[in-house]
Design a protein around this motif. Structure first.
Motif, PDB file in Angstrom:
ATOM      1  N   THR A   1       0.835  -1.202   0.000  1.00  0.00           N
ATOM      2  CA  THR A   1       0.000   0.000   0.000  1.00  0.00           C
ATOM      3  C   THR A   1       0.870   1.253   0.000  1.00  0.00           C
ATOM      4  OG1 THR A   1      -0.129  -0.075   2.414  1.00  0.00           O
ATOM      5  CG2 THR A   1      -1.935  -1.108   1.172  1.00  0.00           C
ATOM      6  N   LEU A   2       0.294   2.305  -0.552  1.00  0.00           N
ATOM      7  CA  LEU A   2       0.960   3.606  -0.531  1.00  0.00           C
ATOM      8  C   LEU A   2       0.740   4.282   0.809  1.00  0.00           C
ATOM      9  CD1 LEU A   2      -0.107   4.827  -4.081  1.00  0.00           C
ATOM     10  CD2 LEU A   2       2.241   4.373  -3.356  1.00  0.00           C
ATOM     11  N   PRO A   3       1.629   5.196   1.210  1.00  0.00           N
ATOM     12  CA  PRO A   3       1.414   5.951   2.449  1.00  0.00           C
ATOM     13  C   PRO A   3       0.084   6.699   2.420  1.00  0.00           C
ATOM     14  CG  PRO A   3       3.633   6.296   1.618  1.00  0.00           C
ATOM     15  CD  PRO A   3       2.890   5.548   0.543  1.00  0.00           C
ATOM     16  N   GLN A   4      -0.513   6.868   3.567  1.00  0.00           N
ATOM     17  CA  GLN A   4      -1.823   7.486   3.686  1.00  0.00           C
ATOM     18  C   GLN A   4      -1.875   8.870   3.042  1.00  0.00           C
ATOM     19  OE1 GLN A   4      -4.386   5.778   5.570  1.00  0.00           O
ATOM     20  NE2 GLN A   4      -5.713   7.172   4.431  1.00  0.00           N
ATOM     21  N   LYS A   5      -0.766   9.611   3.132  1.00  0.00           N
ATOM     22  CA  LYS A   5      -0.762  10.981   2.607  1.00  0.00           C
ATOM     23  C   LYS A   5      -0.906  11.026   1.090  1.00  0.00           C
ATOM     24  CE  LYS A   5       4.311  11.213   2.567  1.00  0.00           C
ATOM     25  NZ  LYS A   5       5.492  11.919   3.121  1.00  0.00           N
TER      26      LYS A   5
ATOM     27  N   ASP B   1     -10.024   8.059   3.673  1.00  0.00           N
ATOM     28  CA  ASP B   1     -10.579   6.740   3.973  1.00  0.00           C
ATOM     29  C   ASP B   1     -10.310   5.736   2.854  1.00  0.00           C
ATOM     30  OD1 ASP B   1     -11.760   7.678   6.387  1.00  0.00           O
ATOM     31  OD2 ASP B   1     -13.350   8.604   5.186  1.00  0.00           O
ATOM     32  N   GLU B   2      -9.328   6.036   2.028  1.00  0.00           N
ATOM     33  CA  GLU B   2      -9.067   5.193   0.862  1.00  0.00           C
ATOM     34  C   GLU B   2      -7.813   4.354   1.072  1.00  0.00           C
ATOM     35  OE1 GLU B   2      -8.325   5.771  -3.952  1.00  0.00           O
ATOM     36  OE2 GLU B   2      -8.591   7.496  -2.636  1.00  0.00           O
ATOM     37  N   ILE B   3      -7.831   3.105   0.611  1.00  0.00           N
ATOM     38  CA  ILE B   3      -6.643   2.256   0.604  1.00  0.00           C
ATOM     39  C   ILE B   3      -6.082   2.267  -0.812  1.00  0.00           C
ATOM     40  CG2 ILE B   3      -5.728  -0.063   0.931  1.00  0.00           C
ATOM     41  CD1 ILE B   3      -7.946  -0.570   2.927  1.00  0.00           C
ATOM     42  N   CYS B   4      -4.855   2.729  -0.956  1.00  0.00           N
ATOM     43  CA  CYS B   4      -4.226   2.812  -2.274  1.00  0.00           C
ATOM     44  C   CYS B   4      -3.126   1.773  -2.375  1.00  0.00           C
ATOM     45  CB  CYS B   4      -3.627   4.196  -2.496  1.00  0.00           C
ATOM     46  SG  CYS B   4      -4.857   5.499  -2.621  1.00  0.00           S
ATOM     47  N   TYR B   5      -3.105   1.057  -3.486  1.00  0.00           N
ATOM     48  CA  TYR B   5      -2.105   0.015  -3.686  1.00  0.00           C
ATOM     49  C   TYR B   5      -1.017   0.498  -4.636  1.00  0.00           C
ATOM     50  CZ  TYR B   5      -5.402  -3.059  -1.382  1.00  0.00           C
ATOM     51  OH  TYR B   5      -6.233  -3.635  -0.453  1.00  0.00           O
TER      52      TYR B   5
ATOM     53  N   THR C   1       4.466   5.995  -6.945  1.00  0.00           N
ATOM     54  CA  THR C   1       3.096   6.242  -7.385  1.00  0.00           C
ATOM     55  C   THR C   1       3.016   6.368  -8.893  1.00  0.00           C
ATOM     56  OG1 THR C   1       2.727   7.483  -5.347  1.00  0.00           O
ATOM     57  CG2 THR C   1       1.087   7.733  -7.074  1.00  0.00           C
ATOM     58  N   ILE C   2       2.235   5.496  -9.504  1.00  0.00           N
ATOM     59  CA  ILE C   2       1.903   5.608 -10.931  1.00  0.00           C
ATOM     60  C   ILE C   2       0.382   5.653 -11.038  1.00  0.00           C
ATOM     61  CG2 ILE C   2       1.946   4.496 -13.178  1.00  0.00           C
ATOM     62  CD1 ILE C   2       4.558   3.262 -12.529  1.00  0.00           C
TER      63      ILE C   2
END
Length: 545
Positions: free
Chosen positions: A69-73, A78-82, A99-100
C-alpha cells in the motif's frame, strides 16, 4: 574481399578476448542463487537500473490490489491505495513504494542521456503517456498524459545517437515516433510480419542500433535495417530459418553481441565497427492458439546469429541445450550472454506456458560450436510470463517477477511471484582469484568521444590478461532488454604501479583506454565501466559520455 574482412574483424575480437583473458578458463562453478527479498509487494514486470544503483521496478496498475500500500498521505482519508511500482536498493535490499496513476501494462522504456528513466505507453489511459523518473532522493514518477502521438502497447524503445528515444511499433501500430514528441513515421514492415490480425507474433520487436546509426529491427522471423532519419529501409535481411516466430507472444529474445573497438585509436571516428545480433528461443506462430485446446507446443531450441554489418549477411543457426520461450538474454561484463527465465512449452500470456526452465544457460560468443553453451545452477522459483532480469553494477543479475495470471493469484498453478533473487554468474566463484577493484578513472568520470583516459585498478595477483568493457543499462520487460549494449574498448599501454605501504593488494595497474569514437557506437548517456582480468570483472563504475 567482404568475407575476408568480416573474418579478420571477428578474429580481432577473439584475439583481444582470449589474449586478455576474457573467456579464460575458470574453476568449475556453475553460478549461485540468493533470495534478496521474499516479497517487494508487487510483481516485477518491468525493470530498469539507474545511475544511482537503484532499480525501478513496476507492474501494471489494472491488476487489482497488490501486496503493497501507498502511504496514507498519497491517498484519500478513507481510501486504501495500492502501489504498483517500487524503488529497490540492491545494496541494502530496502525498497520504497512509488506512485503511478496510469496503466503501464506491457509498456517500454529507456534511460535518457541525463540518466532519467523515460517510460512510454501502456494500456487504457496509459497508452499515450510518457513517464519520467529521476535518480534522486525521494523522487517519484511524473507523467505526461499526452506524450505520444498514438497508443503504444507492446512497443520497443532505443536510445539514438542524438539522445532522443525512438519508440517502434505496438499493437496495431505499424509506425514509429520519438521522445521528445515529433511527427509519426509509417513502417509497413510491421504489418507485413504479422501472423494474423488477432494473434500477431511481431509485438515488442527487437530493435538494435547499428554502428552506422541505422536501426536493426527484427519481427517474427525476419529483419530490416532502417534509416529512421529518412524513413527508408536500406536492407532486408534473410528470413531466420526454422519456421519459428520469435516475438510476442511466441517470445524469444535477442541481444546485440559485444562490439569490439580494438584498433579504433588508429582510425578514430572512421572506425569500421562490426555488429552481430543473436536471436534465441521462441515457438511456432500458432502455439498461442493451440493452447486454447490444451496443447502446449514445445518451445524452440534454436538460435540465429547474423553479422548485420556484412554486405552479404547469412544466419548462422545453432541450438541451445534447453528449449526455451520467454527467456531473458542479459549481457554480462565479460561479453558472455546469460539466458535466464522462461518455459519449455507454450507461449507468453495468461496461463499458457508449462514446464518452467529453472536453469540459466551461459552463451560464450567466441567459442566454436558446439562449446558455446553452458548449463548453470537452477533456481527453485519458476519465472514465466511477466518476469524480468537485469545486470547490476556488482556483476550479479537481478531476477524478479512472474505473473501468468490476470490478477494477483497465489493459488494458481504458477502463482504470482513477488520475490527478487540475485544470480551470481560463474565468474563470481568465491574459490577463484579475487576480483579487480577500480580505484580511479582519470581525468574523470565524464568522457568525450575518442578521448583517451586511464583506469587504475588493484589486484591481489599478477596478470597480463586484461580488457575493459562498457555496458549500457537496459530497460527490461517481456524477455527483451531494450537499449542493452556492450563495448570492448580499445586499449593502449598497461602499466604496473608501486604497491602503497600497508595495502592488502599486491599489484596495482593503470590501463590506457579509449572512449568510443562516435555516438553511433555509444549513444550519449551513462554506462557501467568494467575491468576484466582472467575472465573476472570488477564491480562496474558509472561513467557518462
Amino acid at each position: 574481399m567482404e568475407a575476408k574482412s568480416s573474418v579478420l574483424l571477428v578474429l580481432s575480437l577473439c584475439s583481444v578476448l582470449f589474449t586478455f583473458g576474457g573467456l579464460a578458463s575458470q574453476a568449475s562453478h556453475n553460478g549461485k542463487w540468493k533470495l534478496l527479498k521474499k516479497s517487494i509487494g508487487i510483481s516485477a514486470m518491468h525493470m530498469a537500473l539507474l545511475p544511482n544503483d537503484k532499480v525501478i521496478v513496476f507492474d501494471r496498475t489494472d491488476a487489482g490490489p497488490s501486496n503493497l500500500t501507498l502511504p496514507q498521505k498519497r491517498c484519500g482519508k478513507d481510501e486504501i491505495c495500492y502501489a504498483h511500482s517500487v524503488e529497490f536498493n540492491p545494496g541494502n535490499r530496502n525498497f520504497r513504494p512509488l506512485t503511478i496513476s496510469t496503466d503501464t501494462w506491457c509498456s517500454s522504456g529507456a534511460l535518457s542521456r541525463n540518466g532519467e528513466l523515460i517510460q512510454t505507453g501502456g494500456y487504457g489511459l496509459g497508452e499515450r503517456v510518457v513517464r519520467h523518473f529521476k535518480p534522486c532522493v525521494n523522487c517519484d514518477w511524473k507523467e505526461d498524459q499526452n506524450g505520444l502521438n498514438v497508443p503504444r502497447w507492446y512497443a520497443s524503445n532505443q536510445v539514438l545517437p542524438d539522445g532522443r528515444v525512438v519508440i517502434v511499433g505496438g499493437r496495431f501500430q505499424f509506425n514509429y515516433e520519438f521522445v521528445p514528441k515529433s511527427k509519426i513515421y509509417s513502417l509497413p514492415f510491421l504489418e507485413e510480419t504479422r501472423y494474423s490480425a488477432f494473434v500477431p507474433n511481431n509485438l515488442y520487436p527487437f530493435v538494435h542500433l547499428a554502428p552506422n546509426g541505422n536501426l536493426f529491427i527484427f519481427a517474427n522471423d525476419r529483419a530490416i535495417l532502417l534509416d529512421y532519419v529518412n524513413n527508408v529501409v536500406v536492407k532486408r535481411f534473410p528470413v531466420l530459418p526454422g519456421g519459428v516466430s520469435r516475438n510476442y507472444p511466441s517470445t524469444g529474445s535477442s541481444a546485440l553481441l559485444p562490439i569490439s573497438l580494438v584498433g579504433q585509436k588508429s582510425s578514430g571516428t572512421n572506425f569500421p565497427a562490426e555488429a552481430e545480433v543473436l536471436v534465441c528461443g521462441g515457438t511456432v506462430a500458432d502455439a498461442n492458439v493451440k493452447t486454447d485446446a490444451g496443447v502446449f507446443v514445445p518451445a524452440s531450441k534454436t538460435c540465429g546469429r547474423l553479422i548485420i554489418t556484412s554486405k552479404h549477411p547469412r544466419w548462422e543457426v545453432e541450438e541451445m541445450p534447453i528449449n526455451r520461450v520467454m527467456g531473458d538474454m542479459i549481457m554480462l561484463p565479460t561479453g558472455d550472454v546469460l539466458i535466464i527465465n522462461g518455459a519449455a512449452k507454450g507461449t507468453a500470456g495468461w496461463g499458457v506456458a508449462r514446464e518452467p526452465v529453472l536453469n540459466p544457460v551461459l552463451y560464450k560468443p567466441w567459442n566454436k560450436k558446439p562449446s558455446r553453451f553452458e548449463v548453470l545452477t537452477p533456481t527453485t522459483i519458476p519465472r514465466l510470463y511477466h518476469s524480468t532480469a537485469h545486470l547490476l553494477s556488482d556483476g550479479r543479475v537481478l531476477v524478479g517477477g512472474s505473473n501468468p495470471n490476470a490478477n494477483y493469484n497465489f493459488t494458481a498453478l504458477y502463482p504470482t511471484e513477488l520475490s527478487l533473487e540475485a544470480f551470481s554468474p560463474p565468474y563470481l566463484n568465491p574459490l577463484s582469484k579475487s576480483r579487480p577493484v577500480i580505484s580511479s578513472v582519470k581525468p574523470g568520470l565524464e568522457l568525450r568521444y575518442v578521448q583517451k583516459f586511464y583506469v587504475g585498478f588493484r589486484l591481489n595477483y599478477e596478470t597480463d590478461k586484461i580488457y575493459v568493457t562498457m555496458v549500457a543499462p537496459s530497460f527490461t520487460t517481456h524477455s527483451f532488454a531494450m537499449n542493452q549494449r556492450l563495448l570492448v574498448l580499445d586499449m593502449g599501454h598497461v602499466r604496473k604501479s608501486k604497491k602503497p605501504a600497508g595495502s592488502k593488494y599486491n599489484h596495482y595497474y593503470t590501463v590506457e583506454s579509449y572512449a568510443p569514437a562516435r555516438p553511433e557506437l555509444a549513444p550519449p548517456g551513462y554506462y557501467l565501466l568494467f575491468v576484466v582480468c582472467d575472465g573476472v570483472p570488477s564491480r562496474g563504475m558509472w561513467v557518462r559520455i
